[in-house]
Design an enzyme around this catalytic site. Structure first.
Site, PDB file in Angstrom:
ATOM      1  N   LYS A   1       0.851  -1.186   0.000  1.00 38.99           N
ATOM      2  CA  LYS A   1       0.000   0.000   0.000  1.00 38.99           C
ATOM      3  C   LYS A   1       0.888   1.237   0.000  1.00 38.99           C
ATOM      4  O   LYS A   1       1.710   1.427   0.895  1.00 38.99           O
ATOM      5  CB  LYS A   1      -0.924  -0.002   1.212  1.00 38.99           C
ATOM      6  CG  LYS A   1      -1.746   1.276   1.308  1.00 38.99           C
ATOM      7  CD  LYS A   1      -2.825   1.201   2.361  1.00 38.99           C
ATOM      8  CE  LYS A   1      -3.576   2.522   2.448  1.00 38.99           C
ATOM      9  NZ  LYS A   1      -4.683   2.478   3.388  1.00 38.99           N
TER      10      LYS A   1
ATOM     11  N   ARG B   1     -10.855  10.026   1.954  1.00 39.75           N
ATOM     12  CA  ARG B   1     -10.718  10.725   3.234  1.00 39.75           C
ATOM     13  C   ARG B   1     -11.833  11.743   3.411  1.00 39.75           C
ATOM     14  O   ARG B   1     -12.253  12.027   4.542  1.00 39.75           O
ATOM     15  CB  ARG B   1      -9.325  11.355   3.336  1.00 39.75           C
ATOM     16  CG  ARG B   1      -8.239  10.262   3.400  1.00 39.75           C
ATOM     17  CD  ARG B   1      -6.834  10.836   3.371  1.00 39.75           C
ATOM     18  NE  ARG B   1      -5.835   9.762   3.254  1.00 39.75           N
ATOM     19  CZ  ARG B   1      -4.554   9.966   2.995  1.00 39.75           C
ATOM     20  NH1 ARG B   1      -4.103  11.201   2.836  1.00 39.75           N
ATOM     21  NH2 ARG B   1      -3.721   8.952   2.901  1.00 39.75           N
TER      22      ARG B   1
ATOM     23  N   LYS C   1       1.256  10.219   5.560  1.00 41.47           N
ATOM     24  CA  LYS C   1       1.350   8.816   5.974  1.00 41.47           C
ATOM     25  C   LYS C   1       2.622   8.141   5.463  1.00 41.47           C
ATOM     26  O   LYS C   1       2.708   6.920   5.402  1.00 41.47           O
ATOM     27  CB  LYS C   1       0.088   8.074   5.517  1.00 41.47           C
ATOM     28  CG  LYS C   1      -1.197   8.627   6.141  1.00 41.47           C
ATOM     29  CD  LYS C   1      -2.404   7.722   5.891  1.00 41.47           C
ATOM     30  CE  LYS C   1      -3.636   8.232   6.640  1.00 41.47           C
ATOM     31  NZ  LYS C   1      -4.799   7.311   6.495  1.00 41.47           N
TER      32      LYS C   1
ATOM     33  N   GLU D   1       7.404  -6.674   1.184  1.00 39.59           N
ATOM     34  CA  GLU D   1       6.234  -6.472   2.052  1.00 39.59           C
ATOM     35  C   GLU D   1       5.233  -7.620   1.888  1.00 39.59           C
ATOM     36  O   GLU D   1       4.686  -8.137   2.862  1.00 39.59           O
ATOM     37  CB  GLU D   1       5.517  -5.162   1.696  1.00 39.59           C
ATOM     38  CG  GLU D   1       6.196  -3.899   2.193  1.00 39.59           C
ATOM     39  CD  GLU D   1       5.916  -3.634   3.673  1.00 39.59           C
ATOM     40  OE1 GLU D   1       5.211  -4.434   4.306  1.00 39.59           O
ATOM     41  OE2 GLU D   1       6.429  -2.619   4.185  1.00 39.59           O
TER      42      GLU D   1
ATOM     43  N   LYS E   1      -2.211  -1.575  -3.829  1.00 35.74           N
ATOM     44  CA  LYS E   1      -3.074  -0.402  -3.778  1.00 35.74           C
ATOM     45  C   LYS E   1      -2.241   0.868  -3.875  1.00 35.74           C
ATOM     46  O   LYS E   1      -1.215   0.945  -3.207  1.00 35.74           O
ATOM     47  CB  LYS E   1      -3.843  -0.431  -2.443  1.00 35.74           C
ATOM     48  CG  LYS E   1      -4.758   0.730  -2.213  1.00 35.74           C
ATOM     49  CD  LYS E   1      -5.314   0.654  -0.827  1.00 35.74           C
ATOM     50  CE  LYS E   1      -6.168   1.894  -0.593  1.00 35.74           C
ATOM     51  NZ  LYS E   1      -6.588   2.014   0.770  1.00 35.74           N
TER      52      LYS E   1
ATOM     53  N   SER F   1     -10.342   5.635  -4.554  1.00 37.80           N
ATOM     54  CA  SER F   1     -11.306   6.721  -4.725  1.00 37.80           C
ATOM     55  C   SER F   1     -10.869   7.762  -5.748  1.00 37.80           C
ATOM     56  O   SER F   1     -11.687   8.236  -6.544  1.00 37.80           O
ATOM     57  CB  SER F   1     -11.550   7.391  -3.371  1.00 37.80           C
ATOM     58  OG  SER F   1     -10.329   7.843  -2.810  1.00 37.80           O
TER      59      SER F   1
ATOM     60  N   TYR G   1     -15.127   0.929  -6.808  1.00 36.03           N
ATOM     61  CA  TYR G   1     -16.378   1.673  -6.663  1.00 36.03           C
ATOM     62  C   TYR G   1     -17.232   1.565  -7.919  1.00 36.03           C
ATOM     63  O   TYR G   1     -18.374   2.002  -7.932  1.00 36.03           O
ATOM     64  CB  TYR G   1     -16.062   3.141  -6.335  1.00 36.03           C
ATOM     65  CG  TYR G   1     -15.199   3.277  -5.088  1.00 36.03           C
ATOM     66  CD1 TYR G   1     -15.749   3.063  -3.836  1.00 36.03           C
ATOM     67  CD2 TYR G   1     -13.839   3.557  -5.177  1.00 36.03           C
ATOM     68  CE1 TYR G   1     -14.959   3.144  -2.688  1.00 36.03           C
ATOM     69  CE2 TYR G   1     -13.046   3.640  -4.041  1.00 36.03           C
ATOM     70  CZ  TYR G   1     -13.614   3.434  -2.807  1.00 36.03           C
ATOM     71  OH  TYR G   1     -12.834   3.501  -1.679  1.00 36.03           O
TER      72      TYR G   1
HETATM   73  C1  PBG Z   1      -7.516   3.605   5.659  1.00 34.98           C
HETATM   74  C2  PBG Z   1      -7.788   3.403   4.220  1.00 34.98           C
HETATM   75  C3  PBG Z   1      -7.596   4.329   3.185  1.00 34.98           C
HETATM   76  C4  PBG Z   1      -8.094   3.743   2.034  1.00 34.98           C
HETATM   77  C5  PBG Z   1      -8.544   2.478   2.387  1.00 34.98           C
HETATM   78  N1  PBG Z   1      -8.335   2.274   3.737  1.00 34.98           N
HETATM   79  C6  PBG Z   1      -7.092   5.706   3.228  1.00 34.98           C
HETATM   80  C7  PBG Z   1      -5.719   5.949   3.672  1.00 34.98           C
HETATM   81  O1  PBG Z   1      -4.896   5.050   3.823  1.00 34.98           O
HETATM   82  O2  PBG Z   1      -5.431   7.125   3.924  1.00 34.98           O
HETATM   83  C8  PBG Z   1      -8.161   4.409   0.692  1.00 34.98           C
HETATM   84  C9  PBG Z   1      -9.227   3.893  -0.231  1.00 34.98           C
HETATM   85  C10 PBG Z   1      -9.559   4.787  -1.364  1.00 34.98           C
HETATM   86  O3  PBG Z   1      -8.947   5.855  -1.593  1.00 34.98           O
HETATM   87  O4  PBG Z   1     -10.490   4.432  -2.084  1.00 34.98           O
HETATM   88  N2  PBG Z   1      -6.403   3.058   6.197  1.00 34.98           N
END
Ligand code: PBG
Length: 336
Positions: free
Chosen positions: A208, A218, A230, A246, A261, A287, A326
């Site tokens: 990720k 968010r 992050k 990982e 991701k 998203s 989505y």
């Molecule tokens: C939370 C999480 C996130 C997403 C999935 N789980 C956001 C992040 O890590 O800040 C993102 C999913 C998306 O953007 O559709 N840990």
């Protein structure tokens, strides 16, 4: 025989191999097509809020909604009737319930725990996966516990393990840790084994990346980090080999499914991970990817449905067996 051998050159107009024969019409194209899209490919993300009668559109994700539990039921029934059999749950937690340790995440009667039960009531055979990370519960909007501005690793793993157990107790089939703490898969696997939830699966967000594509998500959960970013836990998007490291570590620690991701910008890793592991590989079309296509289509600059299918097929071609998207419902509606 290479197509560049002298015999081919000599033949001139009489080519032995004409690849376009296999593209002549839709019948032959479908006969030789290497990948197909079906409802079984999808994991449907769902956003849940407190309240009653709520179905509110997420501003930066047009056509996507947050549901209160009563309306979540209808949505889940509809998904099931369309052949969409797996959901991934996210909750929007009221501000007053947020703290640094994500205490509310462990509430046996919390929104996530009730959401799991609601989905099972609506569609008992629906596969339910839950997001495991502290950000929706954190007053800092971070995925872990904050101490002196740092997201502490091992203490966070303990909470994530407790949280996973709580989701399993509520009836979740899989927990999906999305936090990127070191060792969290092992902590989760251990607690599930100890408490006899041996059949609860773990879908790990293994590779990720720290991505700007998470912006609309968010907004959806009001979970943007209150300070900093992050990058001390999510991966640097300049890195490739680290994704394999990982992922292999997560599998060693007990992950049943691994994930890459975001999606489109990381297709190289979907293929590479797929070639390096012996567990199913998921991809998350996040998203921001959804928002980009919606915006371009709204302006009339892209053919929404055609681009959507092309993108989903790209995930299949890259080797993903599971696609969190989505667009899942729209794709299935389109395919009929
Ligand atoms: C939370 C999480 C996130 C997403 C999935 N789980 C956001 C992040 O890590 O800040 C993102 C999913 C998306 O953007 O559709 N840990």
């Amino acid at each position: 025989m290479s197509i560049f051998t002298p015999i081919n050159l000599k033949l001139g107009m009489q080519q032995l191999r004409r690849n376009r024969r296999l593209r002549t019409n839709e019948a032959i194209r479908s006969l030789v097509r290497e990948n197909t899209i079906t409802p079984h490919d999808f994991l449907v993300p769902l956003f849940v809020v407190e309240g009653k009668g709520i179905k509110e559109e997420i501003t930066s994700m047009p056509g996507y909604y947050r549901y209160s539990l009563d309306l979540l039921k209808n949505e889940v029934k509809e998904l099931w009737s369309m052949g969409l059999k797996s959901v991934l749950l996210f909750v929007k937690v009221p501000d007053e319930l947020k703290d640094n340790k994500g205490t509310e995440a462990l509430n046996p009667d919390g929104l996530m725990q009730r959401a799991v039960k609601t989905v099972k009531e609506a569609a008992p055979d629906m596969l339910v996966m839950t997001d495991v990370a502290l950000d929706p519960y954190s007053s800092y909007g971070h995925d872990g516990i904050v101490e002196d501005g740092y997201i502490v690793n091992d203490e966070t793993c303990e909470v994530l393990a407790e949280m996973s157990l709580s989701h399993a107790q509520a009836g979740a089939d899989f927990v999906a840790p999305s936090d990127m703490m070191d060792g969290r898969i092992l902590s989760i696997r251990e607690i599930l084994e100890e408490e006899n939830y041996v059949n609860t699966g773990i879908m790990s967000y293994s590779a990720k990346y720290a991505s700007a594509f998470y912006g609309p998500f968010r907004d959806a959960l009001d979970s943007a980090p209150g300070f900093g970013d992050k990058k001390t836990y999510q991966m640097d998007f300049a890195n490739r080999e680290e994704a394999i490291k990982e992922t292999l570590m997560d599998i060693e620690e007990g992950a049943d499914i691994v994930m890459v991701k975001p999606g489109l910008c990381y297709l190289d890793l979907v293929r590479e991970v797929r070639d390096n592991v012996d567990v199913p590989v998921a991809v998350y079309q996040v998203s921001g990817e959804y928002a980009m296509l919606k915006a371009a289509a709204e302006k009339g600059w892209l053919d929404h449905d055609a681009v959507m299918l092309e993108q989903i097929m790209a995930f299949k071609r890259a080797g993903a067996q599971i696609i969190a998207s989505y667009f899942a419902k729209e794709v299935v509606q389109l395919l009929g």
